[in-house]
Design a protein around this motif. Structure first.
Motif, PDB file in Angstrom:
ATOM      1  N   CYS A  13       0.848  -1.225   0.024  1.00 40.28           N
ATOM      2  CA  CYS A  13       0.083  -0.086   0.057  1.00 40.28           C
ATOM      3  C   CYS A  13       0.850   1.274  -0.058  1.00 40.28           C
ATOM      4  CB  CYS A  13      -0.987   0.009   1.016  1.00 40.28           C
ATOM      5  SG  CYS A  13      -0.029   0.046   2.749  1.00 40.28           S
ATOM      6  N   SER A  18      -4.959   3.342   4.825  1.00 41.61           N
ATOM      7  CA  SER A  18      -5.064   2.358   6.060  1.00 41.61           C
ATOM      8  C   SER A  18      -5.523   0.651   5.345  1.00 41.61           C
ATOM      9  CB  SER A  18      -6.426   2.517   6.675  1.00 41.61           C
ATOM     10  OG  SER A  18      -6.208   3.925   7.296  1.00 41.61           O
ATOM     11  N   VAL A  19      -5.066  -0.202   6.142  1.00 36.68           N
ATOM     12  CA  VAL A  19      -4.915  -1.468   5.634  1.00 36.68           C
ATOM     13  C   VAL A  19      -5.654  -2.372   6.786  1.00 36.68           C
ATOM     14  CG1 VAL A  19      -3.676  -3.522   5.170  1.00 36.68           C
ATOM     15  CG2 VAL A  19      -3.086  -1.387   4.329  1.00 36.68           C
ATOM     16  N   LYS A  20      -6.650  -3.430   6.214  1.00 39.76           N
ATOM     17  CA  LYS A  20      -7.232  -4.332   7.391  1.00 39.76           C
ATOM     18  C   LYS A  20      -6.830  -5.676   7.060  1.00 39.76           C
ATOM     19  CE  LYS A  20     -11.890  -3.712   8.477  1.00 39.76           C
ATOM     20  NZ  LYS A  20     -13.226  -4.140   8.444  1.00 39.76           N
ATOM     21  N   GLU A  22      -7.521  -9.566   8.360  1.00 34.06           N
ATOM     22  CA  GLU A  22      -8.550 -10.712   8.913  1.00 34.06           C
ATOM     23  C   GLU A  22      -8.104 -11.751   9.544  1.00 34.06           C
ATOM     24  OE1 GLU A  22     -12.699  -9.342   6.617  1.00 34.06           O
ATOM     25  OE2 GLU A  22     -11.829 -11.301   6.523  1.00 34.06           O
ATOM     26  N   ASN A  70     -10.608  -5.181  16.304  1.00 34.91           N
ATOM     27  CA  ASN A  70     -11.893  -5.465  16.540  1.00 34.91           C
ATOM     28  C   ASN A  70     -12.188  -6.870  16.590  1.00 34.91           C
ATOM     29  OD1 ASN A  70     -14.766  -6.085  15.600  1.00 34.91           O
ATOM     30  ND2 ASN A  70     -15.029  -3.845  16.145  1.00 34.91           N
ATOM     31  N   THR A  78     -10.054  -8.336  13.568  1.00 33.04           N
ATOM     32  CA  THR A  78      -9.455  -7.656  12.567  1.00 33.04           C
ATOM     33  C   THR A  78      -8.415  -6.605  13.103  1.00 33.04           C
ATOM     34  OG1 THR A  78     -11.363  -6.086  12.609  1.00 33.04           O
ATOM     35  CG2 THR A  78     -11.367  -7.883  11.136  1.00 33.04           C
ATOM     36  N   THR A  80      -6.638  -3.049  12.086  1.00 31.63           N
ATOM     37  CA  THR A  80      -6.383  -2.129  10.822  1.00 31.63           C
ATOM     38  C   THR A  80      -5.278  -1.384  11.165  1.00 31.63           C
ATOM     39  OG1 THR A  80      -8.817  -2.059  10.533  1.00 31.63           O
ATOM     40  CG2 THR A  80      -7.696  -0.278   9.889  1.00 31.63           C
ATOM     41  N   THR A  82      -3.948   2.050  10.653  1.00 33.53           N
ATOM     42  CA  THR A  82      -4.153   3.255  10.147  1.00 33.53           C
ATOM     43  C   THR A  82      -3.077   4.229   9.646  1.00 33.53           C
ATOM     44  OG1 THR A  82      -4.333   4.492  12.292  1.00 33.53           O
ATOM     45  CG2 THR A  82      -6.352   3.068  11.618  1.00 33.53           C
TER      46      THR A  82
END
Lengths: 115, 109
Positions: A13, A18-20, A22, A70, A78, A80, A82
């Protein structure tokens, strides 16, 4: 049994995005999941403990506003990252502990590269 | 926090050789796990062994909790055994795994 998946397996990126990531336990329920970071040729460092239905517990020195966690269900957590910067480039690994067990099982990891 | 030390840091073996990896920890534990990290980064669970002895094929492990150490034995090593071996522990009544620095193993054909 005791399989943990992570998605994506790698991501590139631009700085500032921002990258999430899982983390899923596929065949068991996990009240608690963990997020680790590993730099090349180093050991795993715990970033935070993710508890289903409550706030994550962060290790000292880990910015909770930068690494948002989260844990919305018993099988999904998850992470993230930011406003990612090049220094956030690393290998991120999650683990999950089946409810009422001590043993932890690890996902395959996500390699994040921030340009 | 709890300290976990692994030795040796690096190990080069000839295929077929046997070896012993050591993990020392500084406090009482309720969980001790041995992992093998493959070249793609995946951690493979080898043993969950807070105490006692277990064997799985060519691998075996022993934890002496009262003396705060664990040993991982690799017998008749194969090139596929190459990688990094980690020991990780959870303090008694704790929740978080603390990892040792790892032992990097290279098995030569």
């Amino acid at each position: 049994g005791a399989v943990v998946s992570q998605h994506p397996s790698w991501v590139i990126c631009k700085s500032g995005t921002s990258v999430k990531i899982e983390c899923r336990s596929l065949d068991f329920q996990a009240t608690t999941m963990f997020w680790y970071r590993q730099f090349p040729k180093q050991s795993l460092m715990l970033m935070a403990t993710s508890n289903e239905g409550s706030k994550a517990t962060y290790e000292q020195g880990v910015e909770k506003d930068k690494f948002l966690i989260n844990h919305a269900s018993l099988t999904l957590s998850t992470l993230t990252v930011t406003s990612a910067h090049p220094e956030d480039s690393s290998f991120y690994i999650c683990s999950a502990r089946p409810t009422d067990y001590n043993e932890q099982f690890f996902g395959p990891g996500t390699r994040l590269t921030v340009l | 926090g709890i300290q976990v030390e692994q030795s040796p840091p690096d190990l080069i073996l000839q295929e077929g050789a046997n070896s012993t990896l050591r993990c020392n920890f500084s406090d009482s534990v309720n969980n001790l796990q041995w992992f093998h990290q493959n070249p793609w980064g995946q951690l493979i669970n080898l043993f969950y062994i807070p105490s006692g002895t277990k064997q799985n094929g060519r691998l075996s492990a022993t934890t002496v909790a009262t003396e705060r150490y664990s040993l991982l034995y690799i017998s008749s090593s194969q090139t596929t055994d190459s990688g990094v071996y980690f020991c990780a522990v959870t303090k008694a009544a704790g929740n978080k795994l603390t990892f040792g620095g790892g032992t990097r193993v290279l098995v030569k054909p």
